[in-house]
Motif scaffolding. Structure first.
Motif, PDB file in Angstrom:
ATOM      1  N   UNK A   7      -7.613 -29.190 116.609  1.00 58.88           N
ATOM      2  CA  UNK A   7      -6.921 -30.473 116.769  1.00 58.88           C
ATOM      3  C   UNK A   7      -7.502 -31.531 115.854  1.00 58.88           C
ATOM      4  N   UNK A   8      -8.843 -31.563 115.793  1.00 59.96           N
ATOM      5  CA  UNK A   8      -9.502 -32.572 114.973  1.00 59.96           C
ATOM      6  C   UNK A   8      -9.139 -32.393 113.503  1.00 59.96           C
ATOM      7  N   UNK A  27     -13.131 -14.112 122.451  1.00 60.06           N
ATOM      8  CA  UNK A  27     -13.755 -15.407 122.730  1.00 60.06           C
ATOM      9  C   UNK A  27     -13.638 -15.680 124.211  1.00 60.06           C
ATOM     10  N   UNK A  28     -14.688 -16.255 124.792  1.00 66.01           N
ATOM     11  CA  UNK A  28     -14.546 -16.651 126.186  1.00 66.01           C
ATOM     12  C   UNK A  28     -13.880 -18.023 126.262  1.00 66.01           C
ATOM     13  N   UNK A  29     -13.594 -18.441 127.479  1.00 65.51           N
ATOM     14  CA  UNK A  29     -12.805 -19.666 127.673  1.00 65.51           C
ATOM     15  C   UNK A  29     -13.459 -20.870 127.012  1.00 65.51           C
ATOM     16  N   UNK A  30     -14.801 -20.934 127.140  1.00 66.69           N
ATOM     17  CA  UNK A  30     -15.495 -22.111 126.606  1.00 66.69           C
ATOM     18  C   UNK A  30     -15.381 -22.157 125.085  1.00 66.69           C
ATOM     19  N   UNK A  31     -15.594 -20.991 124.454  1.00 64.68           N
ATOM     20  CA  UNK A  31     -15.488 -20.935 122.996  1.00 64.68           C
ATOM     21  C   UNK A  31     -14.075 -21.269 122.531  1.00 64.68           C
ATOM     22  N   UNK A  32     -13.082 -20.763 123.266  1.00 70.45           N
ATOM     23  CA  UNK A  32     -11.689 -21.042 122.912  1.00 70.45           C
ATOM     24  C   UNK A  32     -11.414 -22.528 122.955  1.00 70.45           C
ATOM     25  N   UNK A  33     -11.906 -23.144 124.014  1.00 69.06           N
ATOM     26  CA  UNK A  33     -11.649 -24.578 124.163  1.00 69.06           C
ATOM     27  C   UNK A  33     -12.312 -25.356 123.026  1.00 69.06           C
ATOM     28  N   UNK A  34     -13.529 -24.936 122.647  1.00 70.36           N
ATOM     29  CA  UNK A  34     -14.213 -25.595 121.520  1.00 70.36           C
ATOM     30  C   UNK A  34     -13.405 -25.435 120.231  1.00 70.36           C
ATOM     31  N   UNK A  35     -12.950 -24.194 120.006  1.00 72.22           N
ATOM     32  CA  UNK A  35     -12.183 -23.930 118.791  1.00 72.22           C
ATOM     33  C   UNK A  35     -10.889 -24.750 118.762  1.00 72.22           C
ATOM     34  N   UNK A  36     -10.240 -24.825 119.936  1.00 71.86           N
ATOM     35  CA  UNK A  36      -9.020 -25.627 120.011  1.00 71.86           C
ATOM     36  C   UNK A  36      -9.276 -27.075 119.640  1.00 71.86           C
ATOM     37  N   UNK A  37     -10.411 -27.615 120.133  1.00 70.45           N
ATOM     38  CA  UNK A  37     -10.752 -29.004 119.816  1.00 70.45           C
ATOM     39  C   UNK A  37     -10.938 -29.176 118.314  1.00 70.45           C
ATOM     40  N   UNK A  38     -11.633 -28.198 117.698  1.00 74.46           N
ATOM     41  CA  UNK A  38     -11.852 -28.295 116.257  1.00 74.46           C
ATOM     42  C   UNK A  38     -10.512 -28.243 115.514  1.00 74.46           C
TER      43      UNK A  38
END
Lengths: 225, 415
Positions: free
Chosen positions: B254-255, B241-252
């Motif tokens: 957390x939610x 995963x690239x950084x952007x995808x990782x950050x999106x996944x992390x947000x999900x």
């Protein structure tokens, strides 16, 4: 290792099956009470994952059936019913552990491995991963016969990683494993980072290879590949 | 005011009023009849006098009877004939008496005489007095009997009502006891009884349905969350995963974690409100607080918080699980809302547990903070922690209160 997954929710059943069935593990599934009874009466499993709420019957009855037939299979109850009564009833009826939905797959695997280890002692109570030797009773870790001084959290973390080797374990899953109910406190991810840093350092200083890899900022992977 | 008292009061007041009015009428009637009798006597005497004067053409000799007296007085001019009530001196009895009199006139040999005939009313009045006394006596006796009878009978008649009331007081949704039907000879109470019984069973049925609904809702809601969670766990195994995808996944992640906690908090709250957590046991609070402090030790150290503890042994009978949740919430809140290098003070004694922390900002609104989803803007909690704490305290009759003593925010549980 042979595992039976009794779970009516297709999405969850498939994820669990995929996650558990590698590294020589064999997973079978049963979506309802009837097929579950059919499977457990025919085969033996190392561990059975049992959902309490099934479309055509109560999961407790599967448990009852197992105990009535002196079936030695380990049982891990997975239930959405986060009620103390259910938990107590399940454990009293002979289940080995109880996990409340929703759970992380890594947590499930860790619990499952713990049950299987307890069930199949075979006179040995140590867990071996390459040069790492873990005495599960004394809770001691040795590398090339050198005792490693780990804190309680570092020890828990190491066991968790080994149970989920070759898998990416998310930071959320680690936080929930280490802190349980307190997992909603703000700075947990910082703690995870420092715990992992310390564990890595201790392993490396004792001469172990660096098995803990950071995975794209989402979690960590314990692997020797 | 009790129904019996109220009823007795109205009853007695109306009885007294009615008896008083009838007594009055009685008195008037008797005195009218007796007066009439006296008047008749006087008229007979007048007639006799007139007859005597007509026959003998002279005034009769004054005879003194025991209670009748006659006087003749010579007058000039006409005399109006009338009855009077008067006092006079009775020579026989040697005392003044009240009497009834008739003033009339008679002509003897062209001379007008005023004739006064007076009859004593003493005996009449005695008679009235006796009658009046007897009446009053009877009235008082009647009132006494009535009030005693009312008290006895009504108490017994109302007994079924008090039984029902007692049963209602003891009625609890969560136990399995039904309201027992106690039979009465009074139709109204039997109706009340059956209405209460059917209401209780209806309420219990509804409550059971609600409980089942809560359980089902928890199952239905938690299962999809479990699926999301497991799919996320599977997804991150999938590869690079690239950084952007990782950050999106992390947000999900957390939610979903927040959603899970929120759902669990709501379920816990419903359970406490319905008193469904009942694993009461003796809980060593000192031990529990120490365990919690130990559990949060890293957080204290990390924020460089100064922790002051003053704990004395205290045991309470409560659910271990709920006490754990309570301490988790209160101590967790204190850590979360104390700025770095602040102070947290935990005090436990026989009467209370108080948790103080230095905080930023001013006093919190005392009533608002215990409401659902009330939280400060930068809080990462679910907004249910204090509501749950409050509910836990209420279900054990503890009192959870908030005070602000500059610079401390202070939460106190009074046992």
């Amino acid at each position: 290792m042979k595992i039976l997954i009794i779970e009516d929710e297709k999405g969850l059943r498939e994820s669990v099956e995929n996650y558990l069935s590698d590294g020589g593990n064999l997973c079978e599934t049963a979506p309802d009470y009837q097929s579950a009874i059919a499977k457990v009466s025919l085969y033996n499993y190392d561990c059975i994952l049992l959902d309490i709420t099934l479309p055509d019957g109560n999961g407790f009855n599967v448990l009852k059936y197992l105990k009535e037939n002196n079936n030695p299979d380990g049982v891990l109850i997975i239930s959405a019913k986060n009620s103390l009564d259910d938990k107590v009833a399940g454990l009293e009826m002979g289940a080995d552990d109880y996990l409340v939905k929703p759970f992380h797959l890594s947590e499930l695997k860790a619990r499952l491995m713990a049950i299987v280890r307890r069930k199949s002692f075979n006179g040995s109570n140590s867990l071996i991963f390459n040069e790492l030797v873990i005495d599960l009773l004394a809770k001691e870790v040795r590398i090339n016969n050198v005792l490693l001084k780990l804190t309680r959290k570092e020890y828990a973390l190491l066991l968790y990683f080994i149970a989920n080797k070759n898998k990416v374990v998310s930071k959320n899953a680690i936080a929930e494993h280490l802190w349980g109910d307190g997992a909603d406190m703000a700075d947990n991810f910082d703690f995870i980072y420092s715990h992992i840093k310390n564990l890595r350092k201790k392993l490396e200083e004792a001469g172990a290879k660096d098995y803990i890899k950071a995975a794209y900022g989402m979690g960590y992977k314990f692997t020797d590949q | 005011m009790k129904l019996l008292t109220k009823y007795n009061r109205v009853n007695l007041a109306s009885a007294v009023a009615v008896l008083f009015v009838t007594g009055l009428i009685y008195y008037k009637a008797i005195s009218y009849i007796l007066n009439d009798q006296v008047d008749k006597d006087i008229l007979i005497e007048e007639q006799e006098t007139f007859t005597y004067v007509k026959q003998n053409n002279k005034l009769p000799k004054i005879e003194q009877y025991k209670d009748q007296h006659i006087f003749f007085v010579r007058v000039n001019g006409p005399v109006e004939r009338r009855f009077i009530n008067t006092d006079y001196f009775n020579p026989k009895e040697h005392e003044a008496e009240s009497g009834r009199g008739l003033i009339t006139s008679v002509q003897v040999k062209g001379q007008t005489y005023q004739v006064t005939i007076i009859e004593s009313k003493v005996e009449t009045e005695d008679l009235i007095r006796i009658i009046f006394c007897i009446t009053i006596g009877v009235i008082l006796f009647l009132l006494l009997v009535l009030s005693i009878a009312n008290r006895l009978i009504l108490n017994r008649i109302w007994q079924p009502f008090y039984n029902i009331l007692q049963q209602l007081r003891l009625f609890s949704l969560t136990d399995n006891k039904d309201i027992a039907i106690s039979n009465s000879t009074i139709d109204e109470f039997n109706e009340l009884n059956s209405a209460v019984t059917s209401m209780a069973s209806r309420v219990k049925t509804d409550y059971k349905a609600l409980k089942t609904f809560t359980e089902n809702a928890s199952h239905e809601l938690l299962t999809p969350i479990a699926v999301i969670n497991s799919k996320l766990d599977s997804l991150i195994q999938a590869g690079e995963f690239n950084a952007e995808q990782s950050s999106l996944l992390n947000d999900v992640y957390d939610a979903v974690a927040r959603l899970t906690r929120l759902n669990q908090s709501l379920l816990l709250l419903a359970k406490i409100e319905n008193h469904l957590v009942r694993d009461d046991q003796v809980v060593d609070m000192k031990q529990l607080v120490e365990n919690k402090i130990n559990q949060f030790k890293e957080l204290f150290v990390n924020k460089e918080l100064d922790l002051k503890c003053d704990l004395t042994a205290k045991e309470i009978k409560a659910s271990f699980f709920l006490m754990d949740v309570l301490l988790n919430n209160l101590i967790g809140n204190a850590i979360r809302h104390t700025p770095a290098s602040g102070t947290v003070e935990i005090m436990l004694n026989m009467q209370k547990l108080s948790i103080k922390n230095t905080g930023t900002g001013a006093e919190l609104p005392g009533d608002e903070i215990f409401k659902r989803f009330s939280k400060s803007a930068n809080s990462e909690g679910s907004g249910l922690g204090l509501t749950i704490s409050k509910q836990i305290c209420e279900s054990y009759k503890f009192e959870l209160s908030y005070d602000y003593e500059t610079p401390y925010h202070c939460f106190t549980v009074n046992f």
